[in-house]
Every structure is written in C-alpha cells, then in structure tokens.
Design a protein around this motif. Structure first.
Motif, PDB file in Angstrom:
ATOM      1  N   ALA A 125      51.548  34.145  32.401  1.00 36.24           N
ATOM      2  CA  ALA A 125      51.725  35.204  33.406  1.00 36.24           C
ATOM      3  C   ALA A 125      53.003  35.986  33.125  1.00 36.24           C
ATOM      4  O   ALA A 125      53.963  35.445  32.559  1.00 36.24           O
ATOM      5  CB  ALA A 125      51.791  34.591  34.802  1.00 36.24           C
ATOM      6  N   GLU A 132      55.570  38.674  44.783  1.00 39.62           N
ATOM      7  CA  GLU A 132      54.139  38.765  44.513  1.00 39.62           C
ATOM      8  C   GLU A 132      53.336  38.409  45.749  1.00 39.62           C
ATOM      9  O   GLU A 132      53.759  37.588  46.573  1.00 39.62           O
ATOM     10  CB  GLU A 132      53.728  37.820  43.377  1.00 39.62           C
ATOM     11  N   CYS A 134      49.100  37.370  46.439  1.00 32.83           N
ATOM     12  CA  CYS A 134      47.873  37.097  45.703  1.00 32.83           C
ATOM     13  C   CYS A 134      46.680  37.042  46.654  1.00 32.83           C
ATOM     14  O   CYS A 134      46.828  36.831  47.868  1.00 32.83           O
ATOM     15  CB  CYS A 134      47.986  35.809  44.896  1.00 32.83           C
ATOM     16  N   PHE A 173      47.230  40.884  37.124  1.00 32.74           N
ATOM     17  CA  PHE A 173      48.492  41.286  37.752  1.00 32.74           C
ATOM     18  C   PHE A 173      48.597  42.810  37.786  1.00 32.74           C
ATOM     19  O   PHE A 173      48.389  43.479  36.771  1.00 32.74           O
ATOM     20  CB  PHE A 173      49.679  40.710  36.973  1.00 32.74           C
ATOM     21  N   VAL A 183      48.208  40.145  42.788  1.00 31.70           N
ATOM     22  CA  VAL A 183      47.492  39.301  41.843  1.00 31.70           C
ATOM     23  C   VAL A 183      46.075  39.043  42.353  1.00 31.70           C
ATOM     24  O   VAL A 183      45.893  38.533  43.464  1.00 31.70           O
ATOM     25  CB  VAL A 183      48.222  37.953  41.626  1.00 31.70           C
TER      26      VAL A 183
END
Length: 284
Positions: A125, A132, A134, A173, A183
């Motif tokens: 990654a 981030e 997700c 990403f 993500v």
C-alpha cells in the motif's frame, strides 16, 4: 387516467435525483471528519453550488427532505415516543454544509483528486501520512458505486464498477487533495478474493492512519453473518466505524423501516465503536 409514459418519466426522474443525492449527502459525512485549513474555509464560504445541488434546492420542502435526509422522511411513520431511537440529530448537516463538502470533492489544479494505486498486501500500500477512510462490505453491496458517486465532481477519476459480485480484488487508493485518502476494499462473502482475510484484516488492524471505516450493509436483507464478522473485527481492533445502509429505494417503506429499527437496536446494544447514527444511500 394518468398517462403510463408520465408515470415512467416520474419514476425515472426520482431515481435520477436519488443517485445524485448519494454523493451530495455522503461527501458531507466524510468531509466532516477533517479540519479544512483557513484558506480552504474562506474559499468555501463563497462556495459555488453545483448545478445538481442548485436544482435540488429548488424543489418543495417535503421533496427536498426526502432527497437529502431520507431517514428523516422515514421517521414520520414512527410514533413520536420512538423517534429518538434513530439518533437522526447527531449528524444533521445544513444545506450549506453539504454545498461546502462538494467544494472539498471538486478537483482543481491545486486540489488534485486522483487514483493512486492498488495493493493486495498492506506492505504494498502507498506509504502516506494523510488520514484514510475505507469502505468495506459484502460483495455487490455497492462500495465501488458509492465511491464513484462521491467522485462525480471529479469525472477524470476512474472508478471501476461491475454488477458481478467480487469484481474488486485489490485495495484501491484514491487521493483527495492534501486532506485524506479513500480506500475501496474487496468485498467479503461470495466470490471474495482467496487472500481476503490476510489483505483486509491486516489493513484494518495495522493501518495507523485509518481514521474511519464505512461498513456497507444491504438494507433489503439487513446484517448478515459475514457482516457480523466484519463488525467484530472493527470492534476488536477498536476502530471507529459507521454502518451505511445501501439500496434503500429497493424495499417498501414498511420493510425498510423494520430493517432500520432492527439495525439501530443492534448498534445501540451490541457495539461500542460504531457511530450511533445510521447513514443511508439509494441504489446507484
């Protein structure tokens, strides 16, 4: 007698605006997680409303509420003494907040929104310092479609969407300016990648800059066994997460309300890290 063609047009228009509002509402939900620098705030105060949102604002109040805050519309069917159980006032963005969030998801020369890379292992990654968020959920629950809707103001960002379950095989990403990364995770359950556990569990457990997990649940079927496993992972790893109900336009109001109340009761009684208020989005 009402013309059949007129009825079809009304149904098509309703679906069109539900799809548009998916991105508008959810962009605000994500944007609220991050502090925008003063320069961005000054620009946002003079925000320019997108064409889609401008058309929404011209709609009658009842229709506007139904599009922007679908669970508030659903709440009208509840007896007054049961309404607080849905926690609909914890996150209640104003129309101005939603418009400002659009600004955060609009690509410019100085605010780049783009696909970064894909990975099948955490060590592959991108090594980023920015926060981030997700998106996880069962195969074909609508993760990639939701991300595509979020990036509708940055059409140069390619998000691959398929009706075939298990289409997403890697962690994908996407960069949103200097502020955060989104993500798109592979789906669990039917046709999940063989290395799903090693890929996703390791990411959730060890990704230090993961700020929020959005766990998508199909509102037509509610929380399934595989969803429970994902919820248990979020709880075990002490992750802050949000349950997002997808495809809310696919069920009758009565069935949807039953599912919403059941899931809300589950969140209130059996979770600790889950945000108390449910998010809801239509099909795409």
């Amino acid at each position: 007698m009402r013309s059949p063609d007129r009825g079809v047009r009304r149904l098509a228009a309703g679906g069109y605006w539900r799809r548009k509002m998916v991105g508008l509402r959810f962009r605000c939900g994500i944007g609220g997680l991050f502090k925008v620098p003063a320069t961005q705030q000054r620009r946002s105060r003079a925000y320019s409303v997108s064409q889609d949102f401008a058309e929404v604002l011209r709609k009658p109040k009842r229709q506007l509420t139904k599009l922007v805050f679908p669970l508030q519309e659903l709440e009208r069917q509840l007896a007054p003494d049961t309404r607080p159980s849905l926690h609909l006032k914890l996150f209640e963005p104003s129309l101005e907040d939603i418009a400002r969030a659009d600004d955060l998801f609009t690509a410019t020369d100085r605010h780049r929104i783009e696909y970064l890379s894909s990975a099948v292992r955490l060590e592959h990654a991108p090594d980023l310092l920015r926060p981030e968020v997700c998106f996880i959920g069962r195969s074909n629950v609508g993760k990639s479609s939701l991300i595509k809707a979020l990036f509708s103001l940055a059409p140069e960002v390619e998000v691959r969407v398929s009706k075939t379950p298990g289409h997403t095989k890697k962690m994908n990403f996407f960069k949103v300016g200097k502020y955060f990364t989104m993500v798109d995770m592979p789906g669990y359950g039917y046709r999940a990648p063989e290395d799903f556990v090693d890929m996703v569990e390791t990411y959730l457990k060890e990704r230090r800059n993961l700020m929020r997990t959005f766990l998508l649940v199909d509102s037509a079927v509610g929380i399934q066994k595989t969803d429970n496993i994902a919820i248990e992972m979020c709880e075990e790893f002490a992750l802050p997460y949000v349950i997002v109900l997808t495809k809310i336009d696919k069920s009758s109001k009565g069935r949807l309300l039953k599912q919403v109340l059941q899931i809300q009761k589950f969140v209130d009684s059996q979770t600790q890290g889950c945000f108390p208020q449910l998010f809801a989005v239509s099909d795409f």
